[in-house]
Design an enzyme around this catalytic site. Sequence first.
Site, PDB file in Angstrom:
ATOM      1  N   SER A  49     -61.585 -69.965  57.003  1.00  0.00           N
ATOM      2  CA  SER A  49     -61.842 -69.853  55.756  1.00  0.00           C
ATOM      3  C   SER A  49     -61.723 -68.635  55.156  1.00  0.00           C
ATOM      4  O   SER A  49     -61.677 -67.516  56.336  1.00  0.00           O
ATOM      5  CB  SER A  49     -63.040 -69.725  54.977  1.00  0.00           C
ATOM      6  OG  SER A  49     -64.312 -68.647  56.064  1.00  0.00           O
ATOM      7  N   ASP A  82     -58.886 -73.001  54.920  1.00  0.00           N
ATOM      8  CA  ASP A  82     -59.910 -73.597  54.213  1.00  0.00           C
ATOM      9  C   ASP A  82     -60.653 -72.844  52.747  1.00  0.00           C
ATOM     10  O   ASP A  82     -60.853 -71.597  53.064  1.00  0.00           O
ATOM     11  CB  ASP A  82     -60.947 -73.781  55.240  1.00  0.00           C
ATOM     12  CG  ASP A  82     -62.032 -74.873  54.856  1.00  0.00           C
ATOM     13  OD1 ASP A  82     -61.468 -75.929  54.653  1.00  0.00           O
ATOM     14  OD2 ASP A  82     -62.942 -74.759  55.553  1.00  0.00           O
ATOM     15  N   HIS A  83     -60.736 -73.564  52.089  1.00  0.00           N
ATOM     16  CA  HIS A  83     -61.211 -73.867  50.565  1.00  0.00           C
ATOM     17  C   HIS A  83     -60.445 -72.126  49.922  1.00  0.00           C
ATOM     18  O   HIS A  83     -61.072 -71.235  49.561  1.00  0.00           O
ATOM     19  CB  HIS A  83     -62.478 -73.143  51.069  1.00  0.00           C
ATOM     20  CG  HIS A  83     -63.487 -75.000  51.347  1.00  0.00           C
ATOM     21  ND1 HIS A  83     -63.718 -75.564  49.669  1.00  0.00           N
ATOM     22  CD2 HIS A  83     -63.875 -75.334  51.951  1.00  0.00           C
ATOM     23  CE1 HIS A  83     -64.044 -76.709  50.815  1.00  0.00           C
ATOM     24  NE2 HIS A  83     -64.268 -77.323  52.115  1.00  0.00           N
ATOM     25  N   HIS A 180     -71.075 -79.833  52.651  1.00  0.00           N
ATOM     26  CA  HIS A 180     -71.034 -79.219  53.695  1.00  0.00           C
ATOM     27  C   HIS A 180     -72.235 -78.658  54.300  1.00  0.00           C
ATOM     28  O   HIS A 180     -73.657 -78.410  52.981  1.00  0.00           O
ATOM     29  CB  HIS A 180     -70.907 -77.622  52.931  1.00  0.00           C
ATOM     30  CG  HIS A 180     -69.145 -77.714  52.620  1.00  0.00           C
ATOM     31  ND1 HIS A 180     -68.607 -77.509  51.686  1.00  0.00           N
ATOM     32  CD2 HIS A 180     -68.248 -78.135  53.800  1.00  0.00           C
ATOM     33  CE1 HIS A 180     -67.418 -77.790  51.061  1.00  0.00           C
ATOM     34  NE2 HIS A 180     -66.769 -78.356  52.423  1.00  0.00           N
ATOM     35  N   GLY A 181     -72.360 -78.270  55.482  1.00  0.00           N
ATOM     36  CA  GLY A 181     -73.608 -77.147  56.092  1.00  0.00           C
ATOM     37  C   GLY A 181     -74.530 -78.447  56.493  1.00  0.00           C
ATOM     38  O   GLY A 181     -74.387 -80.052  57.253  1.00  0.00           O
ATOM     39  N   HIS A 211     -63.900 -82.968  53.875  1.00  0.00           N
ATOM     40  CA  HIS A 211     -64.759 -82.345  54.086  1.00  0.00           C
ATOM     41  C   HIS A 211     -66.777 -82.551  54.492  1.00  0.00           C
ATOM     42  O   HIS A 211     -66.991 -83.259  54.266  1.00  0.00           O
ATOM     43  CB  HIS A 211     -65.038 -81.097  52.503  1.00  0.00           C
ATOM     44  CG  HIS A 211     -63.505 -80.585  52.933  1.00  0.00           C
ATOM     45  ND1 HIS A 211     -63.486 -79.249  52.769  1.00  0.00           N
ATOM     46  CD2 HIS A 211     -61.984 -81.270  52.505  1.00  0.00           C
ATOM     47  CE1 HIS A 211     -62.213 -78.573  52.709  1.00  0.00           C
ATOM     48  NE2 HIS A 211     -61.340 -79.973  52.705  1.00  0.00           N
ATOM     49  N   GLY A 212     -66.731 -81.699  54.947  1.00  0.00           N
ATOM     50  CA  GLY A 212     -68.361 -81.358  54.781  1.00  0.00           C
ATOM     51  C   GLY A 212     -68.975 -82.404  55.628  1.00  0.00           C
ATOM     52  O   GLY A 212     -70.201 -83.688  56.149  1.00  0.00           O
ATOM     53  N   ASN A 254     -63.103 -82.623  58.371  1.00  0.00           N
ATOM     54  CA  ASN A 254     -63.258 -80.830  58.493  1.00  0.00           C
ATOM     55  C   ASN A 254     -64.722 -81.454  59.287  1.00  0.00           C
ATOM     56  O   ASN A 254     -65.882 -81.602  58.915  1.00  0.00           O
ATOM     57  CB  ASN A 254     -63.590 -80.668  57.695  1.00  0.00           C
ATOM     58  CG  ASN A 254     -62.342 -80.362  56.784  1.00  0.00           C
ATOM     59  OD1 ASN A 254     -61.166 -80.619  57.237  1.00  0.00           O
ATOM     60  ND2 ASN A 254     -62.244 -79.175  55.336  1.00  0.00           N
ATOM     61  N   ASP A 256     -67.140 -77.777  61.177  1.00  0.00           N
ATOM     62  CA  ASP A 256     -67.746 -76.544  60.674  1.00  0.00           C
ATOM     63  C   ASP A 256     -69.216 -76.193  61.630  1.00  0.00           C
ATOM     64  O   ASP A 256     -69.415 -75.334  62.718  1.00  0.00           O
ATOM     65  CB  ASP A 256     -67.888 -75.876  59.574  1.00  0.00           C
ATOM     66  CG  ASP A 256     -67.380 -74.082  60.068  1.00  0.00           C
ATOM     67  OD1 ASP A 256     -68.096 -73.993  60.979  1.00  0.00           O
ATOM     68  OD2 ASP A 256     -67.614 -72.966  59.166  1.00  0.00           O
TER      69      ASP A 256
END
Length: 309
Positions: A49, A82-83, A180-181, A211-212, A254, A256
């Site tokens: 990112s 990313d983003h 996300h998260g 994503h997420g 994705n 993270d």
Amino acid sequence: MLVTTKNMFEKAMKENFAIGAFNINDMEIIQGIMDAANKAKSPVILQASSSAIKYARMGYLMKMVEAAVNEYPEIPVAIHLDHGPDFETCKMCVDSGFTSVMFDGSKYDFEENIKLTKQVVDYAHSKGVVVEAELGKLAGIEDDVNVSAEDSMYTDPEEAREFVSRTGCDSLAIAIGTSHGAYKFKGDAKLRFDILKKVKELIPNTPIVLHGASTVVPSLLEQCNKYGADIPGAKGVPDEMLHTASISGVSKINVDTDLRLAMTAGIRKVFAEEPNVFDPRKYLQPARELIEKTVYHKMVNVFGSSNKI
Ligand code: G3H
Ligand code: 13P
Ligand code: ZN
């Protein structure tokens, strides 16, 4: 070898599997991911990112990626932004040797998203770099939206078709219920696979990105909380759903948050069990090994990307 995502995604779409895109911030994370990719014989996307680039610093980041590629030359590796928040950041990454960039225009309205994405596509393509775009919004449970607002956040398949044809983007991130998260769902995990199906019908040749997509791996969460963390009620996307996505046309997944949990769980365990340790290698090595284990599991048992190099 360093590659764009073009051939990776073609193979993924033809053979019905997904490539993991793992967020990188430092050397141990890069090494853990690459050790897993090498063991699994899997193609891999390393993604950073803009805040990760600021943290690691561009020069260090690109040298570490270069070292990773040199260490495992037979593994196809893409380095992806990313983003990307704006044209300038995307351009900086293209000019620094990234093979893929994401422009995230999801906060703009449809026409503005098209206009800004197209600008990035034109520049990136002129340098042989591919572009991921995003249409739809990834809400978190903290966003507390009502049902009709929630519906409007999902990607509209018809709009996705128009968006891809007008921007010329190489892959598309869609919103089907992930966020996300570490806090993705209040009750049961639910993804709108019906929307994914419709999108794939309308744009079958466009690689789709999720994503997420972290699982918020229960064993990692437990290890964090057992050794002093306080992360209650976290919940992610179960492996079974990610596997379904992988065989249903999602080509890039994705991750993270799961890496953050792995790193934290590894370090916390050492700190709790051996309070006399103050050599960073003694706590970063177990953390790196947990990252490797987490990524290997995704590649082999969930995404189906092992032995696809
Ligand atoms: O989707 C965002 C990624 O998890 C990266 O997060 O901006 O904190 O590096 P970051
Ligand atoms: P998670 O927060 O679920 O790991 O998602 C990461 C992501 O989408 C990075 O772009
Ligand atoms: Zn994301």
